[in-house]
Motif scaffolding. Structure first.
Motif, PDB file in Angstrom:
ATOM      1  N   THR A  64       0.865  -1.170   0.000  1.00  0.00           N
ATOM      2  CA  THR A  64       0.000   0.000   0.000  1.00  0.00           C
ATOM      3  C   THR A  64       0.905   1.224   0.000  1.00  0.00           C
ATOM      4  OG1 THR A  64      -1.691  -1.157   1.276  1.00  0.00           O
ATOM      5  CG2 THR A  64      -1.822   1.243   1.212  1.00  0.00           C
ATOM      6  N   MET A  66       0.834   5.685  -0.649  1.00  0.00           N
ATOM      7  CA  MET A  66       0.046   6.896  -0.851  1.00  0.00           C
ATOM      8  C   MET A  66       1.010   8.071  -0.838  1.00  0.00           C
ATOM      9  SD  MET A  66      -3.184   8.315   1.408  1.00  0.00           S
ATOM     10  CE  MET A  66      -2.483   7.630   2.861  1.00  0.00           C
ATOM     11  N   ALA A  68       1.254  12.371  -0.645  1.00  0.00           N
ATOM     12  CA  ALA A  68       0.573  13.639  -0.350  1.00  0.00           C
ATOM     13  C   ALA A  68       1.541  14.763  -0.666  1.00  0.00           C
ATOM     14  CB  ALA A  68       0.156  13.696   1.108  1.00  0.00           C
TER      15      ALA A  68
END
Length: 74
Positions: A64, A66, A68
């Protein structure tokens, strides 16, 4: 900022992970930097999947990741 599960961090050092977005030229002024990070993040996840499969076969950990971005105004 890159957030990732242990499936990512077990195979990479943080400097190596940062190489994926940092080796790209910055986006043009006025364009969102978030969109420019999608492709390098996809490459990172694919490289991690491939490396994990080569090392661990079917027991490779899940991944996983991610990203930002933050705009800092002067």
């Amino acid at each position: 900022m890159i957030l990732g599960s242990d499936g990512l961090w077990d195979l990479w050092e943080y400097e190596d992970v940062l190489d994926f977005p940092m080796k790209r030229p910055p986006p043009p002024v006025g364009q969102s930097s978030g969109a420019a990070l999608v492709e390098p993040l996809a490459e990172l996840v694919e490289a991690t999947r491939s490396q994990g499969e080569a090392l661990f076969g079917e027991t490779a950990d899940n991944i996983t990741a991610m990203v930002a971005t933050f705009d800092f105004l002067p």
